[in-house]
Write an enzyme that holds these catalytic residues in place. Structure first.
Site, mmCIF file in Angstrom:
data_model
loop_
_atom_site.group_PDB
_atom_site.id
_atom_site.type_symbol
_atom_site.label_atom_id
_atom_site.label_comp_id
_atom_site.label_asym_id
_atom_site.label_seq_id
_atom_site.Cartn_x
_atom_site.Cartn_y
_atom_site.Cartn_z
ATOM 1 N N LYS A 1 -20.257 8.173 8.789
ATOM 2 C CA LYS A 1 -18.956 8.682 9.193
ATOM 3 C C LYS A 1 -17.853 7.924 8.459
ATOM 4 C CE LYS A 1 -18.796 5.601 13.209
ATOM 5 N NZ LYS A 1 -18.560 5.476 14.657
ATOM 6 N N TYR B 1 10.562 -7.383 -1.484
ATOM 7 C CA TYR B 1 11.456 -6.762 -0.514
ATOM 8 C C TYR B 1 11.910 -7.749 0.553
ATOM 9 C CZ TYR B 1 10.476 -2.032 -2.221
ATOM 10 O OH TYR B 1 10.397 -0.894 -2.983
#
Length: 819
Positions: free
Chosen positions: A488, A714
């Site tokens: 999965k 940033y």
């Protein structure tokens, strides 16, 4: 052996076997794997008991056309026209026939052993010695108890030299390899920590490896490793090299790098000699010194050796599976070409089921040790056996023999340039393409044309490591217990059909996915294994039944919806899996619901319960063992009640990855293996049991000098405490490197040194402090691998390894390799 031809009866005599021979005939191929059948009419299958009993696969080999079998016991019902050689030990029989075959030839044999570098030294010696010798050698890294036997079997009368490597993991194994190789010349390579656990100490490991050389006339290796052996075996000639001791036969006293090459000066026979090699890493340099010493010991002149060593080519021992253009998959094995490695590559191609068409692009094969007619007859037969859909031959020899290839679609080109000119007309689309080329054909140019372009952040998936982990868990299972592999979430971020193909090829019993569309994708990629869907959506029941997927049923509402769908569509006995909630409290029927559930299951013609299962909440945590035991008992009570109602047996499973080893009492009929496949399981205490499967790496795009206090990134969150340098690397949170790793929390490996992040993680890039590392643009940066493990990254940001793996973005290119 008459005229070099073995027959079934002759092999029976050599093995002193009890025989059931219906049709005696020639034997030219030895097989140990029913999935890798070649030349079936002349093949002899050895039913080895390795991790699985080879006798279980005799029928499969028979279906593939094999009629000769070496077995441990006589069959109760012999297969029609099948021959059986019955021996007490099948592996010993394989080794006996290999040793017998080796003894028929008088050729110069070099035997190589050590912890590291065996394959590299073997391949470089092949390059260096081929101008004078017709050499047979171990394919790839075939150096095990089985691999050596299969390697030695390749000796022919045309060969005047053999180069075979031998690997051992514990005591007494070399005693079985030595009679098969019988080397005249021995080479001991680097001794590291590999397989230390199989020996009392490092000295014992060295002594066990030295058993290979008991009858050698010449022994080559590093001075300190051979010092004791030299004192005790003075009748043997030892040629030792050293970087420290000037009494060595080859004393390397000066080393320096020059323009991407490595220049060495040494003393030999009281003369100064030199050698230049096109490698800089220390492992390659040490292997090159071993080759240098070997050629000197064999009598080559220093000048000839220097000329040849400078032209040594890198050795790639792995196949790489990559995403290609136009929905293609590309298997890139474009750096070496010989008949043995071609067979290995074709077997890997055979595993791939994701595309309807399989294409081979092959160059002429050089230095095979066979006549051209014999060589290309073998190649043609191999291709015909493997059912290649399209064959593209590159080279004048393949053009000459083009009529021998019975392939539906075939094209031939004089050289790589001619093929590249015509590549658009070839219209590669929705196919698996194997590139197999000799180095001077430069097939990397074809690879660049066929592989999807992407940015330089790559996750490499080591399929050998994944297979090792799968086999480890198989070895922990009680007899008869099945294995379900969880694929999965894009196989925990590692891929879809690439992983599922390997699992199917190596015979797991079930796959499990989270959602129906994941199962559909696997079916469309050619996966035929039973697939359980953990979260089936009612809106996609049509897809579920169309693609023969099996739903988990965890509630009365879902059961009613699915039975109603089956009834409307006139479907009966559809397989389902019943989920029991024993304490996880996520999905599943609780204890008080089992009785009414049984009422609905009883005599229901539309469904067939394939399995009943539950999920352990804390199987890896000792502090929760009492709770885990409660879960197991609740599960036993529930499945017994359900089986009694159904009046037929179902598969029972509750053990997840950690429970496979910690809770063998809970293995029942099947276990579910998840993240352990990828080398992550806190319940496994043996550090050598599991291997890291994934490596996430990127590269440096720019290096900047930064003064103390200047801000980086940033919000100006990053800075250095003193003047230094930062490197911008090509990975960010859009790739799965989360913002939580910013501002020094995360660490990356650059040239073997861990360096911290600086400032915030941006979408597509981030910065690291490289003040203490000598780096330049384009250098490799490792985010995680076997040294900088995923578990460590998880600790850095207080999460779990699952989150690290599954967060890796789909835009990060996956490259799968198989050695």
């Amino acid at each position: 052996m008459a005229n070099g031809i073995y027959t079934t009866s002759l092999i029976g005599q050599i093995l002193n076997a009890n025989e059931i021979i219906v049709n005696d005939g020639p034997v030219s191929t030895l097989l140990t794997d029913s999935r890798r059948i070649a030349n079936a009419p002349e093949a002899l299958f050895f039913a080895l008991s390795n991790r699985r009993d080879g006798h279980e696969f005799i029928a499969e080999a028979y279906e593939g056309g094999v009629r000769n079998f070496v077995v441990r016991s006589a069959p109760a019902e012999p297969l029609i026209n099948a021959n059986y050689l019955i021996v007490p030990d099948v592996l010993a029989a394989l080794q006996t026939i290999a040793a017998h075959h080796r003894a028929q030839f008088d050729l110069k044999v070099i035997g190589i052993t050590g912890s590291n570098g065996k394959t590299m030294v073997k391949e470089w010696l092949y390059q260096l010695l081929s101008p004078e010798h017709n050499i047979v050698r171990s394919p790839k890294s075939y150096n095990s108890q089985i691999g050596v036997a299969l390697s030695v079997w390749n000796i022919t009368a045309d060969n005047d030299m053999g180069i075979f490597e031998a690997g051992i993991s514990t005591v007494n194994e070399m005693d079985k390899l030595q009679p098969m190789i019988m080397p005249e010349i021995g080479i001991l390579t680097h001794m590291g920590s590999a397989h230390d656990e199989g020996f009392k100490d490092r000295r014992e490991k060295v002594n066990e490896k030295l058993k290979l050389f008991k009858d050698c006339k010449l022994l080559i290796g590093e001075y300190e490793l051979l010092l004791d052996h030299k004192k005790q075996n003075q009748e043997q000639h030892h040629f030792c090299w050293s970087r420290k001791f000037n009494s060595a036969s080859l004393y390397v006293f000066s080393e320096t790098s020059i323009s991407g090459n490595y220049y060495m000066r040494a003393m030999y026979n009281k003369q100064e000699i030199e050698c230049l090699v096109p490698f800089l890493d220390q492992a390659s340099v040490e292997n090159a010194i071993t080759c240098w010493a070997t050629l000197l010991a064999l009598g080559y002149s220093p000048a000839v050796i220097d000329e040849r060593m400078e032209r040594l080519a890198p050795v790639s021992m792995r196949l790489e599976l990559k995403n290609g253009i136009n929905d293609c998959s590309v298997i890139d094995d474009s750096y070496n070409s010989d008949i043995q490695s071609l067979e290995i590559a074709l077997n890997f191609l055979d595993q791939q089921n994701q595309h309807p068409k399989k294409t081979l692009v092959l160059s002429d094969i050089y230095q095979s040790g066979l006549s051209r007619d014999n060589l290309y007859r073998q190649v043609a037969n191999m291709l015909n056996d493997k059912k290649i859909d399209r064959f593209i031959g590159v080279g004048e020899a393949l053009q000459h023999y083009k009529d021998w290839f019975h392939v539906t679609e075939k094209h031939f080109y004089k050289d790589t340039y001619d093929m590249l000119v015509d590549i658009h007309r070839l219209n590669f689309k929705d196919e698996t393409i194997l590139l197999k080329g000799a180095r001077n054909f430069e097939f990397e140019r074809i690879s660049r044309a066929l592989v999807q372009k992407s940015h330089e952040t790559v996750m490499e998936i080591n399929l050998n490591a994944l297979l090792n982990n799968l086999n480890y868990y198989k070895s922990q299972l009680q007899p008869g217990v099945k294995l379900m592999a969880m694929v999965k979430a894009f196989s925990y971020g590692s891929g879809t059909f690439e992983i599922a193909n390997l699992l199917q090829y190596h015979k797991v019993d079930y796959l499990a996915v989270a959602y129906i569309d994941e199962g559909v994708a696997l079916r469309q990629a050619g996966i035929t294994l039973p697939i359980m869907v953990l979260n089936p959506e009612a809106t996609a029941f049509d897809k579920l039944t169309e693609f023969k997927l099996q739903p988990e049923i965890y509630s009365f509402g879902l059961l009613a919806e699915f039975v109603n769908y089956l009834q409307v569509n006139d479907i009966i006995n559809y397989p389902i899996h019943i989920k029991i909630d024993t304490g996880m409290h996520r999905l599943g029927f609780e204890g008080f619901e089992i009785e009414p559930l049984c009422d609905l299951l009883e005599d229901n013609p539309y469904i067939k319960v394939r399995s009943v299962f539950s999920h352990l909440a804390a199987s890896d945590a000792e502090e929760h063992d009492t709770f885990t035991m409660k879960q197991i008992r609740r599960f036993e009570k529930a499945f017994k009640q359900i089986e009694q109602t159904l009046d037929y047996k179902v598969i029972k499973h509750i053990a997840n990855t950690s429970a496979i080893t910690r809770w063998k009492v809970a293995q029942f009929d099947m276990v579910r293996l998840g993240i352990g496949l990828y080398g992550i399981d806190s319940a496994v205490t043996d550090p050598n049991a599991l291997e890291s499967v994934a490596t996430l790496k990127t590269s440096i795009s720019q290096v900047k000098k930064i003064k103390a206090g200047e801000t980086v990134g940033y919000n100006r969150n990053g800075s250095l405490k003193k003047d230094g340098r930062i490197a911008t690397v090509r990975i960010g949170y859009a790739d799965g490197y989360l913002r939580a790793f910013g501002n020094g929390v995360g660490k990356m490996l650059v040239k073997g040194m861990l360096v911290p992040t600086v400032g915030n993680i941006a979408m597509d890039m981030c910065m690291i402090d490289v003040s203490e590392v000598d780096v330049k643009e384009g250098d490799e940066v490792i985010i995680f691998n076997g040294d900088q493990r995923i578990e460590e990254l998880a600790k850095q940001i207080s999460t779990i390894p699952y989150e690290i793996l599954t967060n890796i973005s789909q835009r990060v290119k996956r490259v799968y390799f198989y050695e």
